[in-house]
Design a protein around this motif. Structure first.
Motif, PDB file in Angstrom:
ATOM      1  N   LEU A 267       0.793  -1.122   0.264  1.00 27.91           N
ATOM      2  CA  LEU A 267       0.010   0.043   0.104  1.00 27.91           C
ATOM      3  C   LEU A 267       0.946   1.282  -0.008  1.00 27.91           C
ATOM      4  N   ALA A 268       1.843   1.150   0.836  1.00 29.25           N
ATOM      5  CA  ALA A 268       2.904   2.480   1.075  1.00 29.25           C
ATOM      6  C   ALA A 268       3.458   2.783  -0.360  1.00 29.25           C
ATOM      7  N   THR A 269       3.865   1.690  -0.965  1.00 32.53           N
ATOM      8  CA  THR A 269       4.765   1.823  -2.177  1.00 32.53           C
ATOM      9  C   THR A 269       3.834   2.446  -3.455  1.00 32.53           C
ATOM     10  N   SER A 270       2.490   1.730  -3.414  1.00 30.11           N
ATOM     11  CA  SER A 270       1.781   2.011  -4.605  1.00 30.11           C
ATOM     12  C   SER A 270       1.264   3.544  -4.468  1.00 30.11           C
ATOM     13  N   LEU A 271       0.978   3.941  -2.950  1.00 33.42           N
ATOM     14  CA  LEU A 271       0.671   5.202  -3.077  1.00 33.42           C
ATOM     15  C   LEU A 271       1.673   6.373  -3.060  1.00 33.42           C
ATOM     16  N   ALA A 272       2.778   5.917  -2.790  1.00 36.12           N
ATOM     17  CA  ALA A 272       4.063   7.005  -2.995  1.00 36.12           C
ATOM     18  C   ALA A 272       4.079   7.013  -4.608  1.00 36.12           C
ATOM     19  N   GLU A 273       4.018   5.895  -5.252  1.00 40.08           N
ATOM     20  CA  GLU A 273       4.271   5.997  -6.823  1.00 40.08           C
ATOM     21  C   GLU A 273       3.163   6.711  -7.296  1.00 40.08           C
ATOM     22  N   ARG A 274       1.874   6.689  -6.960  1.00 38.40           N
ATOM     23  CA  ARG A 274       0.800   7.278  -7.598  1.00 38.40           C
ATOM     24  C   ARG A 274       1.060   8.811  -7.052  1.00 38.40           C
ATOM     25  N   ASP A 275       1.430   9.197  -6.045  1.00 31.69           N
ATOM     26  CA  ASP A 275       1.638  10.768  -5.649  1.00 31.69           C
ATOM     27  C   ASP A 275       3.065  11.369  -5.702  1.00 31.69           C
ATOM     28  N   LYS A 276       3.802  10.432  -6.578  1.00 34.59           N
ATOM     29  CA  LYS A 276       5.134  10.998  -6.624  1.00 34.59           C
ATOM     30  C   LYS A 276       5.849  11.472  -5.601  1.00 34.59           C
ATOM     31  N   ALA A 277       5.496  10.672  -4.320  1.00 36.19           N
ATOM     32  CA  ALA A 277       6.169  10.866  -3.051  1.00 36.19           C
ATOM     33  C   ALA A 277       7.209   9.941  -2.727  1.00 36.19           C
TER      34      ALA A 277
ATOM     35  N   ASP B 298      11.909  -7.449  -1.412  1.00 37.26           N
ATOM     36  CA  ASP B 298      10.714  -7.551  -2.245  1.00 37.26           C
ATOM     37  C   ASP B 298      10.233  -5.930  -2.661  1.00 37.26           C
ATOM     38  N   TYR B 299      11.089  -4.951  -2.092  1.00 39.52           N
ATOM     39  CA  TYR B 299      10.698  -3.748  -2.581  1.00 39.52           C
ATOM     40  C   TYR B 299      11.839  -2.772  -3.209  1.00 39.52           C
ATOM     41  N   PRO B 300      12.489  -3.235  -4.202  1.00 40.11           N
ATOM     42  CA  PRO B 300      13.814  -2.624  -4.639  1.00 40.11           C
ATOM     43  C   PRO B 300      13.478  -1.105  -5.057  1.00 40.11           C
ATOM     44  N   GLN B 301      12.015  -0.650  -5.182  1.00 41.63           N
ATOM     45  CA  GLN B 301      11.801   0.758  -5.499  1.00 41.63           C
ATOM     46  C   GLN B 301      12.165   1.698  -4.451  1.00 41.63           C
ATOM     47  N   VAL B 302      12.322   1.239  -3.192  1.00 40.48           N
ATOM     48  CA  VAL B 302      12.492   2.156  -2.106  1.00 40.48           C
ATOM     49  C   VAL B 302      14.031   2.288  -1.947  1.00 40.48           C
ATOM     50  N   GLU B 303      14.317   3.559  -1.958  1.00 40.07           N
ATOM     51  CA  GLU B 303      15.822   3.929  -1.776  1.00 40.07           C
ATOM     52  C   GLU B 303      16.313   3.300  -0.527  1.00 40.07           C
ATOM     53  N   ARG B 304      17.482   2.736  -0.841  1.00 41.44           N
ATOM     54  CA  ARG B 304      18.123   1.946   0.586  1.00 41.44           C
ATOM     55  C   ARG B 304      18.533   2.934   1.538  1.00 41.44           C
ATOM     56  N   ASP B 305      18.760   4.455   1.210  1.00 39.43           N
ATOM     57  CA  ASP B 305      19.125   5.467   2.124  1.00 39.43           C
ATOM     58  C   ASP B 305      17.626   5.774   3.166  1.00 39.43           C
ATOM     59  N   ASN B 306      16.473   5.225   2.460  1.00 40.10           N
ATOM     60  CA  ASN B 306      15.142   5.602   3.110  1.00 40.10           C
ATOM     61  C   ASN B 306      14.906   4.272   4.268  1.00 40.10           C
ATOM     62  N   LEU B 307      15.839   3.406   4.219  1.00 44.44           N
ATOM     63  CA  LEU B 307      15.375   2.199   5.361  1.00 44.44           C
ATOM     64  C   LEU B 307      16.086   2.563   6.477  1.00 44.44           C
ATOM     65  N   HIS B 308      15.388   2.553   7.592  1.00 45.16           N
ATOM     66  CA  HIS B 308      15.956   3.172   8.948  1.00 45.16           C
ATOM     67  C   HIS B 308      15.322   2.102  10.101  1.00 45.16           C
ATOM     68  N   MET B 309      16.503   1.690  10.394  1.00 44.56           N
ATOM     69  CA  MET B 309      16.504   0.628  12.012  1.00 44.56           C
ATOM     70  C   MET B 309      16.447   1.586  12.951  1.00 44.56           C
ATOM     71  N   ILE B 310      15.733   1.336  13.907  1.00 42.53           N
ATOM     72  CA  ILE B 310      15.669   2.296  15.202  1.00 42.53           C
ATOM     73  C   ILE B 310      15.580   1.598  16.398  1.00 42.53           C
ATOM     74  N   LYS B 311      16.641   1.724  17.242  1.00 42.77           N
ATOM     75  CA  LYS B 311      16.617   1.136  18.516  1.00 42.77           C
ATOM     76  C   LYS B 311      15.821   1.617  19.362  1.00 42.77           C
ATOM     77  N   GLY B 312      14.913   0.910  20.142  1.00 39.71           N
ATOM     78  CA  GLY B 312      13.662   1.356  21.192  1.00 39.71           C
ATOM     79  C   GLY B 312      12.818   0.675  21.173  1.00 39.71           C
ATOM     80  N   LEU B 313      11.812   0.935  22.105  1.00 37.94           N
ATOM     81  CA  LEU B 313      10.518   0.507  22.274  1.00 37.94           C
ATOM     82  C   LEU B 313       9.770   0.823  21.225  1.00 37.94           C
ATOM     83  N   PRO B 314       9.094   0.247  20.410  1.00 37.30           N
ATOM     84  CA  PRO B 314       8.700   0.433  19.025  1.00 37.30           C
ATOM     85  C   PRO B 314       7.780   1.643  18.940  1.00 37.30           C
ATOM     86  N   GLY B 315       6.603   1.767  19.830  1.00 43.30           N
ATOM     87  CA  GLY B 315       5.883   2.816  19.805  1.00 43.30           C
ATOM     88  C   GLY B 315       6.392   4.238  20.093  1.00 43.30           C
TER      89      GLY B 315
END
Length: 321
Positions: free
Chosen positions: A181-191, A241-258
């Motif tokens: 859903l996120a990738t298709s909407l981003a593609e649609r809105d050029k986001a 499975d989502y090569p269209q997402v730039e690798r620099d835009n993948l974020h591993m964040i340490k901490g309690l998820p919420g």
């Protein structure tokens, strides 16, 4: 990708209904989807007549009909605008609890997504009130909740995922629904699409502060690093499975998820967050995952809430007869 064929838009007067209508029209046009416009009178059929009869005498039923007619006229004008823009549109005025009647309509008609503006506040933005949270928790299809006048246009989309160590589980399928859903909407809105995954060694705090473990911090460091490596491997496997997402835009964040994801979102400032709203043990729909609850109450942007396969809403259709 023409993902949506049937869009239900909730246009209650106390919500940001103009924003919801704008986004629904746009989404219907780009998907070639049918649009259903809904308003809800927050009283069961006949209830207004009963209450008003006590005050107005025999005119109670007539006044209720006037109230219903007002809501019908209001929706008819919006539907006329949609048709003028080439969108197939129908409208319906429902009576009863807002979130219950909306969900029942989804169950009856099989809508692909519900779009609603959050409850309007004096400052012009939307706030998540009870009806909004009930929809986000209990509606079986995705719910797009808009929280501000500018929420019809998106430059930055943030997807939140939580790959499961057990592999192809219900939760991992939910991550794929979020990403699709996120990738298709981003593609649609050029986001620009960002993806965040929060990780932690659950026992780290206890290990760091234990009386007998203070001398073994090197071993604790190794455990934390091992957990980070395993989390990254799961995250990388999902994102392969989502090569269209730039690798620099993948974020591993340490901490309690919420808290960790909410803080990251506050810093990133996305226009839209796409997230799963049911924790790994909360498939029944009565309880939203703690991560989702925390994020929803802290972020100030539009949110799309996605449910996993097999989710069963606690709201059911009324029994026949």
């Amino acid at each position: 990708m023409k993902r949506f064929k049937s869009i239900l838009t909730v246009l209650t007067e106390d919500s940001l209904h103009e924003v919801a209508l704008e986004r629904a029209l746009y989404l219907a046009k780009v998907n070639g989807a049918a649009l259903t416009l809904v308003d809800v009178i927050d009283a069961a059929p006949g209830e207004l007549a009963r209450l008003l009869s006590a005050i107005q005498g025999h005119r109670g039923a007539e006044i209720e009909e006037d109230v219903i007619a007002y809501h019908r006229d209001r929706l008819a004008k919006m539907a006329e605008r949609a048709r003028a823009e080439g969108v197939e549109a129908t409208e319906a005025v429902l009576q009863g609890s807002v979130f219950v009647e909306v969900i029942r309509m989804v169950l009856r008609e099989g809508h692909d997504i519900v779009i609603k503006g959050a409850t309007a506040a004096p400052h012009g933005k939307g706030v998540l009130k009870g009806v909004d949270m009930h929809l986000l928790r209990k509606c079986p299809c995705p719910v797009w909740m808009l929280k501000g006048p500018g929420d019809g246009n998106f430059d930055t989309v943030l997807a939140t995922v939580d790959p499961d160590p057990e592999g192809e589980t219900v939760h991992n399928k939910l991550d794929h629904l979020v990403m699709d859903l996120a990738t298709s909407l981003a593609e649609r809105d050029k986001a620009v699409c960002h993806v965040a995954h929060a990780w932690r060694l659950q026992e780290e705090h206890a290990l760091r502060h234990g009386r007998y473990t203070s001398k073994y911090q090197g071993e604790v460091d190794q455990m934390v690093e091992r957990e980070r490596g395993e989390a990254k491997a799961r995250f990388d496997a999902l994102m392969a499975d989502y090569p269209q997402v730039e690798r620099d835009n993948l974020h591993m964040i340490k901490g309690l998820p919420g808290d960790a994801i909410a803080e990251f979102a506050e810093a990133l400032g996305p226009d839209l967050i796409v997230m799963g709203t049911v924790g790994r043990t909360g498939i029944s729909g009565f309880i939203m995952g703690n991560t989702a609850e925390t994020i929803l109450h802290r972020v100030d942007c539009a949110v799309i809430a996605v449910k996993p396969e097999g989710f069963v809403s606690p709201i059911t259709l009324e029994a026949a007869g």
